[in-house]
Design a protein around this motif. Structure first.
Motif, PDB file in Angstrom:
ATOM      1  N   HIS A  31      44.305  51.374  33.861  1.00  0.00           N
ATOM      2  CA  HIS A  31      45.636  51.383  34.466  1.00  0.00           C
ATOM      3  C   HIS A  31      45.566  52.092  35.804  1.00  0.00           C
ATOM      4  O   HIS A  31      44.829  53.066  35.958  1.00  0.00           O
ATOM      5  CB  HIS A  31      46.647  52.081  33.557  1.00  0.00           C
ATOM      6  CG  HIS A  31      46.873  51.339  32.282  1.00  0.00           C
ATOM      7  ND1 HIS A  31      46.074  51.506  31.176  1.00  0.00           N
ATOM      8  CD2 HIS A  31      47.777  50.403  31.947  1.00  0.00           C
ATOM      9  CE1 HIS A  31      46.487  50.708  30.214  1.00  0.00           C
ATOM     10  NE2 HIS A  31      47.514  50.028  30.648  1.00  0.00           N
ATOM     11  N   ALA A  32      46.307  51.580  36.765  1.00  0.00           N
ATOM     12  CA  ALA A  32      46.381  52.173  38.098  1.00  0.00           C
ATOM     13  C   ALA A  32      47.732  51.783  38.692  1.00  0.00           C
ATOM     14  O   ALA A  32      48.550  51.153  38.021  1.00  0.00           O
ATOM     15  CB  ALA A  32      45.228  51.672  38.959  1.00  0.00           C
ATOM     16  N   THR A  33      47.941  52.132  39.949  1.00  0.00           N
ATOM     17  CA  THR A  33      49.185  51.791  40.636  1.00  0.00           C
ATOM     18  C   THR A  33      48.894  50.764  41.716  1.00  0.00           C
ATOM     19  O   THR A  33      47.985  50.945  42.527  1.00  0.00           O
ATOM     20  CB  THR A  33      49.810  53.046  41.277  1.00  0.00           C
ATOM     21  OG1 THR A  33      50.038  54.016  40.257  1.00  0.00           O
ATOM     22  CG2 THR A  33      51.117  52.715  41.970  1.00  0.00           C
ATOM     23  N   ASP A  34      49.661  49.680  41.719  1.00  0.00           N
ATOM     24  CA  ASP A  34      49.547  48.665  42.762  1.00  0.00           C
ATOM     25  C   ASP A  34      50.182  49.241  44.024  1.00  0.00           C
ATOM     26  O   ASP A  34      51.373  49.583  44.038  1.00  0.00           O
ATOM     27  CB  ASP A  34      50.269  47.388  42.332  1.00  0.00           C
ATOM     28  CG  ASP A  34      50.107  46.255  43.320  1.00  0.00           C
ATOM     29  OD1 ASP A  34      50.178  46.503  44.540  1.00  0.00           O
ATOM     30  OD2 ASP A  34      49.932  45.113  42.863  1.00  0.00           O
ATOM     31  N   LEU A  35      49.403  49.373  45.094  1.00  0.00           N
ATOM     32  CA  LEU A  35      49.923  50.020  46.304  1.00  0.00           C
ATOM     33  C   LEU A  35      50.982  49.197  47.017  1.00  0.00           C
ATOM     34  O   LEU A  35      51.831  49.748  47.701  1.00  0.00           O
ATOM     35  CB  LEU A  35      48.785  50.351  47.263  1.00  0.00           C
ATOM     36  CG  LEU A  35      47.932  51.541  46.843  1.00  0.00           C
ATOM     37  CD1 LEU A  35      46.920  51.880  47.913  1.00  0.00           C
ATOM     38  CD2 LEU A  35      48.783  52.757  46.531  1.00  0.00           C
ATOM     39  N   ARG A  36      50.941  47.875  46.879  1.00  0.00           N
ATOM     40  CA  ARG A  36      51.956  47.055  47.560  1.00  0.00           C
ATOM     41  C   ARG A  36      53.322  47.165  46.887  1.00  0.00           C
ATOM     42  O   ARG A  36      54.339  47.151  47.567  1.00  0.00           O
ATOM     43  CB  ARG A  36      51.503  45.598  47.600  1.00  0.00           C
ATOM     44  CG  ARG A  36      50.430  45.388  48.638  1.00  0.00           C
ATOM     45  CD  ARG A  36      50.106  43.933  48.909  1.00  0.00           C
ATOM     46  NE  ARG A  36      48.999  43.860  49.847  1.00  0.00           N
ATOM     47  CZ  ARG A  36      47.728  44.024  49.516  1.00  0.00           C
ATOM     48  NH1 ARG A  36      47.399  44.237  48.275  1.00  0.00           N
ATOM     49  NH2 ARG A  36      46.792  43.957  50.439  1.00  0.00           N
ATOM     50  N   THR A  37      53.317  47.247  45.573  1.00  0.00           N
ATOM     51  CA  THR A  37      54.588  47.256  44.838  1.00  0.00           C
ATOM     52  C   THR A  37      54.979  48.638  44.333  1.00  0.00           C
ATOM     53  O   THR A  37      56.141  48.863  44.011  1.00  0.00           O
ATOM     54  CB  THR A  37      54.517  46.308  43.623  1.00  0.00           C
ATOM     55  OG1 THR A  37      53.556  46.831  42.691  1.00  0.00           O
ATOM     56  CG2 THR A  37      54.144  44.897  44.036  1.00  0.00           C
ATOM     57  N   GLY A  38      54.004  49.540  44.209  1.00  0.00           N
ATOM     58  CA  GLY A  38      54.273  50.855  43.644  1.00  0.00           C
ATOM     59  C   GLY A  38      54.399  50.820  42.131  1.00  0.00           C
ATOM     60  O   GLY A  38      54.712  51.821  41.501  1.00  0.00           O
ATOM     61  N   ARG A  39      54.132  49.668  41.543  1.00  0.00           N
ATOM     62  CA  ARG A  39      54.283  49.486  40.092  1.00  0.00           C
ATOM     63  C   ARG A  39      52.948  49.668  39.380  1.00  0.00           C
ATOM     64  O   ARG A  39      51.889  49.484  39.986  1.00  0.00           O
ATOM     65  CB  ARG A  39      54.853  48.104  39.803  1.00  0.00           C
ATOM     66  CG  ARG A  39      56.233  47.888  40.442  1.00  0.00           C
ATOM     67  CD  ARG A  39      56.719  46.472  40.247  1.00  0.00           C
ATOM     68  NE  ARG A  39      56.833  46.126  38.848  1.00  0.00           N
ATOM     69  CZ  ARG A  39      57.939  46.278  38.118  1.00  0.00           C
ATOM     70  NH1 ARG A  39      59.032  46.724  38.676  1.00  0.00           N
ATOM     71  NH2 ARG A  39      57.951  45.957  36.841  1.00  0.00           N
ATOM     72  N   PRO A  40      53.000  49.970  38.086  1.00  0.00           N
ATOM     73  CA  PRO A  40      51.750  50.060  37.310  1.00  0.00           C
ATOM     74  C   PRO A  40      51.034  48.712  37.287  1.00  0.00           C
ATOM     75  O   PRO A  40      51.678  47.655  37.285  1.00  0.00           O
ATOM     76  CB  PRO A  40      52.231  50.436  35.903  1.00  0.00           C
ATOM     77  CG  PRO A  40      53.602  50.982  36.075  1.00  0.00           C
ATOM     78  CD  PRO A  40      54.183  50.307  37.285  1.00  0.00           C
ATOM     79  N   ALA A  41      49.722  48.765  37.260  1.00  0.00           N
ATOM     80  CA  ALA A  41      48.897  47.563  37.172  1.00  0.00           C
ATOM     81  C   ALA A  41      47.781  47.837  36.167  1.00  0.00           C
ATOM     82  O   ALA A  41      47.407  48.994  35.939  1.00  0.00           O
ATOM     83  CB  ALA A  41      48.309  47.224  38.538  1.00  0.00           C
ATOM     84  N   ALA A  42      47.280  46.762  35.583  1.00  0.00           N
ATOM     85  CA  ALA A  42      46.230  46.895  34.575  1.00  0.00           C
ATOM     86  C   ALA A  42      45.330  45.666  34.625  1.00  0.00           C
ATOM     87  O   ALA A  42      45.706  44.619  35.156  1.00  0.00           O
ATOM     88  CB  ALA A  42      46.852  47.028  33.191  1.00  0.00           C
ATOM     89  N   LEU A  43      44.158  45.784  34.040  1.00  0.00           N
ATOM     90  CA  LEU A  43      43.248  44.645  33.976  1.00  0.00           C
ATOM     91  C   LEU A  43      43.922  43.470  33.269  1.00  0.00           C
ATOM     92  O   LEU A  43      43.716  42.318  33.650  1.00  0.00           O
ATOM     93  CB  LEU A  43      41.954  45.036  33.251  1.00  0.00           C
ATOM     94  CG  LEU A  43      40.894  43.938  33.157  1.00  0.00           C
ATOM     95  CD1 LEU A  43      40.444  43.490  34.541  1.00  0.00           C
ATOM     96  CD2 LEU A  43      39.713  44.417  32.329  1.00  0.00           C
ATOM     97  N   ALA A  44      44.753  43.737  32.296  1.00  0.00           N
ATOM     98  CA  ALA A  44      45.440  42.669  31.549  1.00  0.00           C
ATOM     99  C   ALA A  44      46.277  41.779  32.468  1.00  0.00           C
ATOM    100  O   ALA A  44      46.499  40.607  32.157  1.00  0.00           O
ATOM    101  CB  ALA A  44      46.312  43.279  30.459  1.00  0.00           C
ATOM    102  N   ASP A  45      46.714  42.301  33.606  1.00  0.00           N
ATOM    103  CA  ASP A  45      47.500  41.515  34.560  1.00  0.00           C
ATOM    104  C   ASP A  45      46.685  40.361  35.157  1.00  0.00           C
ATOM    105  O   ASP A  45      47.252  39.439  35.739  1.00  0.00           O
ATOM    106  CB  ASP A  45      48.006  42.389  35.710  1.00  0.00           C
ATOM    107  CG  ASP A  45      48.931  43.503  35.236  1.00  0.00           C
ATOM    108  OD1 ASP A  45      49.531  43.360  34.155  1.00  0.00           O
ATOM    109  OD2 ASP A  45      49.021  44.520  35.943  1.00  0.00           O
TER     110      ASP A  45
END
Length: 165
Positions: A31-45
């Motif tokens: 899990h990390a933060t998507d810098l463009r959206t500021g939303r959480p991101a994950a490999l599952a995405d």
């Protein structure tokens, strides 16, 4: 009895080292933060996509050297199911990472893991370190250090993985 207790404790301590992240294995979740959206991101995405997962940092000179080749590969394969997911492990806030991204004109997915947890999850030895992950979430290539990602060998691998379906 003491042998069992110590043996069990040793097994628990060594267990993470026995589950090595390697080619042919399943890519672990992160899990990390998507810098463009500021939303959480994950490999599952990125499920069902071919992914180049790159662990890097702004202070890393080899990272700076390889990023333009990643951008060229991203542009060459635009419109396909290929994604570059570059996860910064900078301890600084996202303004430092965003400035780096703007300076190099990067347009692929940039995530930020300020805690650096991905380094433990993927058992990296430094930065940059990259993993090519197929549509089924299996690691097909691991690279330690900077690489010319738009070179013929790497591009052919990605195209082969894209054509596999």
């Amino acid at each position: 009895m003491m042998t069992l207790v110590f043996g069990g404790a040793l097994a628990l301590k060594l267990r993470p080292q026995l589950d090595l992240i390697e080619v042919g294995g399943k890519a672990p979740a992160f899990h990390a933060t998507d810098l463009r959206t500021g939303r959480p991101a994950a490999l599952a995405d990125y499920r069902g996509k071919v992914v180049l997962l790159n662990v890097w940092a702004t202070w890393c000179q080899p990272c700076r050297v390889e990023m333009p080749s990643m951008e060229r590969l991203h542009n060459k394969l635009a419109g396909t199911d290929f994604r570059i997911v570059a996860v910064s492990v900078d301890k600084d806030d996202s303004t430092v990472v965003n400035a780096f991204v703007r300076e190099l004109g990067l347009t692929f997915d940039i995530l930020h893991d300020q805690t650096g947890a991905i380094q433990g999850i993927y058992q990296t030895t430094g930065v940059p370190e990259s993993f090519v992950i197929d549509r089924d979430g299996v690691i097909v290539k691991k690279v330690i250090g900077a690489v010319e990602w738009d070179g013929p060998v790497n591009e052919a691998l990605i195209r082969r993985l894209l054509d596999a379906r």
